[in-house]
Design a protein around this motif. Structure first.
Motif, PDB file in Angstrom:
ATOM      1  N   SER A   1      46.732 -37.812 -61.306  1.00 21.35           N
ATOM      2  CA  SER A   1      45.277 -37.742 -61.196  1.00 21.35           C
ATOM      3  C   SER A   1      44.832 -36.516 -60.401  1.00 21.35           C
ATOM      4  CB  SER A   1      44.758 -39.006 -60.505  1.00 21.35           C
ATOM      5  OG  SER A   1      43.414 -38.847 -60.126  1.00 21.35           O
ATOM      6  N   VAL A   2      44.009 -35.703 -61.021  1.00 17.13           N
ATOM      7  CA  VAL A   2      43.448 -34.534 -60.344  1.00 17.13           C
ATOM      8  C   VAL A   2      42.528 -34.989 -59.206  1.00 17.13           C
ATOM      9  CG1 VAL A   2      41.988 -32.504 -60.637  1.00 17.13           C
ATOM     10  CG2 VAL A   2      43.622 -33.117 -62.411  1.00 17.13           C
ATOM     11  N   LEU A   3      41.779 -36.067 -59.433  1.00 19.15           N
ATOM     12  CA  LEU A   3      40.900 -36.597 -58.393  1.00 19.15           C
ATOM     13  C   LEU A   3      41.702 -37.038 -57.170  1.00 19.15           C
ATOM     14  CD1 LEU A   3      38.115 -37.591 -57.414  1.00 19.15           C
ATOM     15  CD2 LEU A   3      38.631 -39.766 -58.522  1.00 19.15           C
ATOM     16  N   ALA A   4      42.819 -37.717 -57.399  1.00 23.29           N
ATOM     17  CA  ALA A   4      43.646 -38.165 -56.278  1.00 23.29           C
ATOM     18  C   ALA A   4      44.253 -36.985 -55.529  1.00 23.29           C
ATOM     19  CB  ALA A   4      44.742 -39.104 -56.770  1.00 23.29           C
ATOM     20  N   VAL A   5      44.718 -35.993 -56.255  1.00 24.34           N
ATOM     21  CA  VAL A   5      45.293 -34.812 -55.608  1.00 24.34           C
ATOM     22  C   VAL A   5      44.219 -34.091 -54.801  1.00 24.34           C
ATOM     23  CG1 VAL A   5      46.329 -32.542 -56.040  1.00 24.34           C
ATOM     24  CG2 VAL A   5      47.162 -34.554 -57.278  1.00 24.34           C
ATOM     25  N   ALA A   6      43.022 -33.970 -55.348  1.00 26.19           N
ATOM     26  CA  ALA A   6      41.933 -33.306 -54.627  1.00 26.19           C
ATOM     27  C   ALA A   6      41.533 -34.089 -53.377  1.00 26.19           C
ATOM     28  CB  ALA A   6      40.729 -33.127 -55.546  1.00 26.19           C
ATOM     29  N   ALA A   7      41.437 -35.409 -53.489  1.00 25.22           N
ATOM     30  CA  ALA A   7      41.080 -36.231 -52.322  1.00 25.22           C
ATOM     31  C   ALA A   7      42.157 -36.138 -51.251  1.00 25.22           C
ATOM     32  CB  ALA A   7      40.868 -37.682 -52.745  1.00 25.22           C
ATOM     33  N   ALA A   8      43.411 -36.220 -51.661  1.00 21.60           N
ATOM     34  CA  ALA A   8      44.510 -36.095 -50.698  1.00 21.60           C
ATOM     35  C   ALA A   8      44.473 -34.723 -50.030  1.00 21.60           C
ATOM     36  CB  ALA A   8      45.854 -36.324 -51.381  1.00 21.60           C
ATOM     37  N   ALA A   9      44.237 -33.682 -50.818  1.00 18.28           N
ATOM     38  CA  ALA A   9      44.185 -32.327 -50.263  1.00 18.28           C
ATOM     39  C   ALA A   9      43.058 -32.199 -49.241  1.00 18.28           C
ATOM     40  CB  ALA A   9      44.023 -31.302 -51.379  1.00 18.28           C
ATOM     41  N   LEU A  10      41.900 -32.752 -49.543  1.00 19.72           N
ATOM     42  CA  LEU A  10      40.764 -32.708 -48.620  1.00 19.72           C
ATOM     43  C   LEU A  10      41.121 -33.385 -47.298  1.00 19.72           C
ATOM     44  CD1 LEU A  10      37.655 -32.181 -48.167  1.00 19.72           C
ATOM     45  CD2 LEU A  10      37.340 -34.511 -48.999  1.00 19.72           C
ATOM     46  N   LEU A  11      41.690 -34.574 -47.391  1.00 14.89           N
ATOM     47  CA  LEU A  11      42.058 -35.306 -46.178  1.00 14.89           C
ATOM     48  C   LEU A  11      43.191 -34.611 -45.427  1.00 14.89           C
ATOM     49  CD1 LEU A  11      41.849 -38.897 -47.656  1.00 14.89           C
ATOM     50  CD2 LEU A  11      40.247 -37.854 -46.036  1.00 14.89           C
ATOM     51  N   LEU A  12      44.173 -34.124 -46.162  1.00 13.06           N
ATOM     52  CA  LEU A  12      45.289 -33.419 -45.529  1.00 13.06           C
ATOM     53  C   LEU A  12      44.816 -32.154 -44.825  1.00 13.06           C
ATOM     54  CD1 LEU A  12      47.971 -33.860 -48.319  1.00 13.06           C
ATOM     55  CD2 LEU A  12      48.161 -34.717 -45.962  1.00 13.06           C
ATOM     56  N   MET A  13      43.881 -31.434 -45.432  1.00  8.92           N
ATOM     57  CA  MET A  13      43.382 -30.207 -44.798  1.00  8.92           C
ATOM     58  C   MET A  13      42.638 -30.511 -43.505  1.00  8.92           C
ATOM     59  SD  MET A  13      42.431 -27.565 -47.847  1.00  8.92           S
ATOM     60  CE  MET A  13      41.621 -28.682 -48.961  1.00  8.92           C
ATOM     61  N   SER A  14      41.942 -31.652 -43.445  1.00 15.40           N
ATOM     62  CA  SER A  14      41.263 -31.990 -42.193  1.00 15.40           C
ATOM     63  C   SER A  14      42.280 -32.324 -41.104  1.00 15.40           C
ATOM     64  CB  SER A  14      40.269 -33.141 -42.397  1.00 15.40           C
ATOM     65  OG  SER A  14      40.931 -34.357 -42.622  1.00 15.40           O
TER      66      SER A  14
ATOM     67  N   GLY B   1      47.740 -40.582 -46.466  1.00 16.78           N
ATOM     68  CA  GLY B   1      49.006 -41.286 -46.617  1.00 16.78           C
ATOM     69  C   GLY B   1      48.981 -42.292 -47.747  1.00 16.78           C
ATOM     70  N   LEU B   2      47.888 -43.033 -47.851  1.00 14.82           N
ATOM     71  CA  LEU B   2      47.759 -44.007 -48.943  1.00 14.82           C
ATOM     72  C   LEU B   2      47.758 -43.311 -50.300  1.00 14.82           C
ATOM     73  CD1 LEU B   2      45.092 -46.425 -47.442  1.00 14.82           C
ATOM     74  CD2 LEU B   2      47.502 -46.931 -47.882  1.00 14.82           C
ATOM     75  N   ILE B   3      47.021 -42.218 -50.394  1.00 14.29           N
ATOM     76  CA  ILE B   3      46.925 -41.518 -51.680  1.00 14.29           C
ATOM     77  C   ILE B   3      48.256 -40.874 -52.053  1.00 14.29           C
ATOM     78  CG2 ILE B   3      45.810 -39.639 -52.935  1.00 14.29           C
ATOM     79  CD1 ILE B   3      43.302 -40.193 -51.182  1.00 14.29           C
ATOM     80  N   THR B   4      48.906 -40.188 -51.105  1.00 10.88           N
ATOM     81  CA  THR B   4      50.172 -39.530 -51.444  1.00 10.88           C
ATOM     82  C   THR B   4      51.247 -40.554 -51.777  1.00 10.88           C
ATOM     83  OG1 THR B   4      50.760 -39.300 -49.101  1.00 10.88           O
ATOM     84  CG2 THR B   4      49.744 -37.392 -50.164  1.00 10.88           C
ATOM     85  N   ALA B   5      51.257 -41.689 -51.079  1.00 10.58           N
ATOM     86  CA  ALA B   5      52.228 -42.739 -51.411  1.00 10.58           C
ATOM     87  C   ALA B   5      51.957 -43.290 -52.813  1.00 10.58           C
ATOM     88  CB  ALA B   5      52.183 -43.852 -50.372  1.00 10.58           C
ATOM     89  N   ALA B   6      50.690 -43.444 -53.170  1.00  9.98           N
ATOM     90  CA  ALA B   6      50.350 -43.932 -54.512  1.00  9.98           C
ATOM     91  C   ALA B   6      50.728 -42.911 -55.586  1.00  9.98           C
ATOM     92  CB  ALA B   6      48.859 -44.248 -54.594  1.00  9.98           C
TER      93      ALA B   6
ATOM     94  N   SER C   1      53.192 -31.886 -47.815  1.00 12.84           N
ATOM     95  CA  SER C   1      52.464 -32.806 -48.692  1.00 12.84           C
ATOM     96  C   SER C   1      51.597 -32.052 -49.701  1.00 12.84           C
ATOM     97  CB  SER C   1      51.582 -33.752 -47.869  1.00 12.84           C
ATOM     98  OG  SER C   1      52.360 -34.590 -47.065  1.00 12.84           O
ATOM     99  N   LEU C   2      50.934 -31.012 -49.243  1.00  9.34           N
ATOM    100  CA  LEU C   2      50.110 -30.208 -50.151  1.00  9.34           C
ATOM    101  C   LEU C   2      50.963 -29.548 -51.236  1.00  9.34           C
ATOM    102  CD1 LEU C   2      47.641 -28.576 -47.608  1.00  9.34           C
ATOM    103  CD2 LEU C   2      47.041 -30.201 -49.425  1.00  9.34           C
ATOM    104  N   LEU C   3      52.093 -28.992 -50.826  1.00  9.77           N
ATOM    105  CA  LEU C   3      52.978 -28.347 -51.802  1.00  9.77           C
ATOM    106  C   LEU C   3      53.573 -29.358 -52.780  1.00  9.77           C
ATOM    107  CD1 LEU C   3      54.821 -25.809 -49.473  1.00  9.77           C
ATOM    108  CD2 LEU C   3      53.149 -25.279 -51.258  1.00  9.77           C
ATOM    109  N   THR C   4      53.943 -30.520 -52.284  1.00 12.12           N
ATOM    110  CA  THR C   4      54.555 -31.531 -53.142  1.00 12.12           C
ATOM    111  C   THR C   4      53.553 -32.105 -54.133  1.00 12.12           C
ATOM    112  OG1 THR C   4      56.047 -32.070 -51.317  1.00 12.12           O
ATOM    113  CG2 THR C   4      55.984 -33.609 -53.143  1.00 12.12           C
ATOM    114  N   THR C   5      52.318 -32.345 -53.698  1.00  7.88           N
ATOM    115  CA  THR C   5      51.316 -32.846 -54.648  1.00  7.88           C
ATOM    116  C   THR C   5      50.994 -31.788 -55.695  1.00  7.88           C
ATOM    117  OG1 THR C   5      49.528 -32.257 -53.123  1.00  7.88           O
ATOM    118  CG2 THR C   5      50.252 -34.545 -53.109  1.00  7.88           C
ATOM    119  N   ALA C   6      50.939 -30.530 -55.278  1.00 12.97           N
ATOM    120  CA  ALA C   6      50.700 -29.455 -56.248  1.00 12.97           C
ATOM    121  C   ALA C   6      51.849 -29.366 -57.242  1.00 12.97           C
ATOM    122  CB  ALA C   6      50.508 -28.130 -55.532  1.00 12.97           C
TER     123      ALA C   6
END
Length: 175
Positions: free
Chosen positions: A95-108, A19-24, A79-84
């Motif tokens: 940021s690719v790093l932020a998208v990857a971190a958000a994706a990892l957390l979202l997938m869990s 949530g923090l990453i996607t909001a940022a 969220s995954l579709l919107t960040t992509a």
């Protein structure tokens, strides 16, 4: 706190980090240089999804089980579709790093929600309620998530501030 309580609490903490990453990411897409109507729309959606993830994580931790797992799963997928989509609309300032971190957390979170949806669909078990997470458990979870979330938030800021020449401005307090 037992191991089951600790494992059941992880989706909540992961939702907070995501949530923090996607909001940022959303905020950066709204106010960043080169933001157009599409990136602002995606940004507003990401901010809303980020806030929803924070609220959902708090609710799930408060009741000790996953609440509204179908809605949570839908939120994860959206969220995954919107960040992509943001990566394609505003690639230079996302940021690719932020998208990857958000994706990892979202997938869990999504995996836990999918398991819960499937378990409830069978109707064999009563909903499990975990014991409240201990302070030590919360500190361990917060430390692990911070290792993922803090660099992602920094990378988000750097991506938003990135200049055309590839540099990021440095703020100094010289007089």
């Amino acid at each position: 706190m037992n191991a089951a309580t600790f494992v059941r609490s992880w989706p909540s903490v992961s939702a907070w980090g995501a949530g923090l990453i996607t909001a940022a990411l959303g905020a950066g897409a709204i106010v960043g240089p080169g933001s157009g109507a599409a990136s602002r729309g995606l940004g507003a959606g990401l901010v809303a999804l980020g806030v929803a993830a924070l609220v959902w994580g708090g609710a799930a931790l408060a009741v000790g089980r996953l609440v509204a797992p179908r809605w949570a799963l839908s939120g994860v997928l959206l969220s995954l579709l919107t960040t992509a989509a943001l990566m394609f609309v505003l690639p230079a300032h996302t940021s690719v790093l932020a998208v990857a971190a958000a994706a990892l957390l979202l997938m869990s979170v999504g995996a836990a929600a999918a398991v819960e949806v499937r378990r409830r669909g069978r109707g064999t078990d009563a909903p499990r309620t975990a014991q409240p997470m201990s302070v030590v458990g919360l500190l361990v979870a917060a430390a692990v998530i911070a290792v993922v979330v803090t660099p992602a938030l920094g990378a988000t800021q750097n991506a938003v501030l990135l200049r055309d020449d590839g540099t990021v401005p440095v703020i100094t307090h010289d007089h």
